[in-house]
Design a protein around this motif. Sequence first.
Motif, PDB file in Angstrom:
ATOM      1  N   THR A  26     -20.797 -11.569  16.409  1.00  0.00           N
ATOM      2  CA  THR A  26     -19.747 -11.259  17.381  1.00  0.00           C
ATOM      3  C   THR A  26     -18.780 -12.418  17.494  1.00  0.00           C
ATOM      4  O   THR A  26     -17.558 -12.221  17.534  1.00  0.00           O
ATOM      5  N   LEU A  30     -14.769 -12.408  16.730  1.00  0.00           N
ATOM      6  CA  LEU A  30     -14.106 -12.387  18.038  1.00  0.00           C
ATOM      7  C   LEU A  30     -12.587 -12.364  17.941  1.00  0.00           C
ATOM      8  O   LEU A  30     -11.939 -11.579  18.635  1.00  0.00           O
ATOM      9  N   ARG A  32     -10.730 -11.067  15.723  1.00  0.00           N
ATOM     10  CA  ARG A  32     -10.294  -9.731  15.330  1.00  0.00           C
ATOM     11  C   ARG A  32     -10.513  -8.743  16.479  1.00  0.00           C
ATOM     12  O   ARG A  32      -9.700  -7.859  16.717  1.00  0.00           O
ATOM     13  N   LEU A  33     -11.624  -8.931  17.207  1.00  0.00           N
ATOM     14  CA  LEU A  33     -11.890  -8.058  18.352  1.00  0.00           C
ATOM     15  C   LEU A  33     -10.830  -8.232  19.433  1.00  0.00           C
ATOM     16  O   LEU A  33     -10.537  -7.310  20.193  1.00  0.00           O
TER      17      LEU A  33
END
Lengths: 325, 284
Positions: A26, A30, A32-33
Amino acid sequence: MTAIESPRPASIPLLRVAAVTALVATGFFLPRLLGGTSVAYSTLTTIAIFAVMCYGADIVLSYLGEVSLGHTVFWAIGGYAAANLSAKYGLNGWVTAAATIALCLAAAAFLGAVTLRTREFVFSLVTYAAAVVAFEIAFNWDAVGGSDGIVGIPPLKLPMLVTNFSGAMQEDLWPVAFVLLLLTLAFIARFRRSRLGTTALMVQMNPALAASLGVDPRRIRLAVFVISAPITGLAGWLYAYQRAYVGPDMFESYFLVMMLTAIVLVGRRILLGPLIGTALLITQQNLLSLGGDWNKIVLGSVLALVLIFWPAGLVGLYRRIARTP
Amino acid sequence: MNIAQQIINGVVLGSGYACIALGWTILLGVARLVNFAHGQLYMLGAFVTWYAITRVGLPYPLAILVAMIVLGVIGLLMQSAMMRLVMTQNLTSLMIVTLGLGYVLQGGSALVFGGNPQTLPGTLARAKLEIGSLWFTWQDVLVLVVTLFLYGAVWLFTQRTRFGSVIRAVAEDPKLSELFGINAKVVYLGVFVFECSAVALGAALVAPRSPILTSMGFNEVIMTFVVVVLGGIGSIGGALAAGLGLGLFTAFFGAFVAPAYTTAAAFALLLALLVIRPAGLATK
């Protein structure tokens, strides 16, 4: 919570490995999120770099109980080593990183050795003075950059066996910053369980016990101080590539106040504490900025207020609220 | 002749160092407290004086008084906020808190006073006095006289009066002194207010020599450290001697070796001393 009594769920290692893997994955995706914008990439890269910077000072503050005000020296050594060696001699990232580590170890060994016999605030005074003097030297010595600093640092090159990594953009630097952060976290986690880490804590919490066990507090202090230096140094190393400029402003008290605030904000001796603290502070400065002078007031106030009202940081505050129904 | 001039410069510089360091010497030596906001307090003292002279239109002596009162009030507020840490003698946290507060003072001063360098008008810094080829200003004479007077007064106060022994008792053991009916909190407040007012006075006297900036203060704080540690922590006479000695050293080093590296040289002197005599020169 001390490092010694920190939870260690050895009975369910698989679950733990899975959780850590999920967290790491994650973390890596991150940016890209968060939309994949260049602001997301640069902010998160800055957070990773500054967190690594803080972990160096964190070892000394949390496990030795001493306040090093000289860690900006190691931060700047990293930056200047990267800038000088890559801009003037065209050396790649591995060489500049190795030089950073070597120079930081040497500088910390010298500073640690001369302050070996000093007590708590004299130690802080001398490390603080060392930072000011290092600034004066960097400012006046034209061979390493002088007052103008060094502009035009080439992109980070890390040639590996097969690929030839080159970090020209913020997006390219993120994996490097992320790996550096992970390595630092792994190192700190290892340090907390190591003989040196636990002994340092014992020297700080119960000097009489340490002495009765035949521990030489000076040797422990020197060892912890010396290993803390390259961590902050490597953060400065990457910061030079991120900014493509290095100058005497690396000695600004901003970085020092930033380190201390990020460490105390969440709570000392908590593995992810400095990282979360850095993330909160950088988010405020980059995305919710109130202007340079107001940001100074915010940062300084956070530092003072946390120590005055919640000495155990946000974690301590949370515990206190959780305890009183 | 150059050497005689450098001796004068050294005494001039040194009395300035000693003057700025007085508050810290008392704070550290008498109350065992540290204040890393010292440099920023120096900066603020200079700027309050400047503001009182140029914006309010007060004469120089009144402006000094205003700066001392304003800084005293700030000291009162700072120490009140830090009182719990002071009473538990949590020096580590105290150091970091004063560093943070210094940073707040720096940001706040930049907001209030702006980022441009300023000069203090209406002082004696331009009143030159020439004897043959030697020269100094009346401001330098003022700094020297005030410094000598203050050190004498403070020495008499702490060593020869009942209040002085009360302060020293609190420094030895705040809890125990409270058993004897001493209000340790009031004593700590008083000492801290003195530190802030003293640095305001030092700033108002020394700062007119050069332009002032809200980002200044580091050089002063380093010189203060060196003076306090060289003089032997808490020794009032030691601090005065160390201040003057450091001034002479700086003047000669700046004149004959390299003016850009005087702070570095002073620091090297400090390091050498710490290796040879960790407790300072004044100890036996």
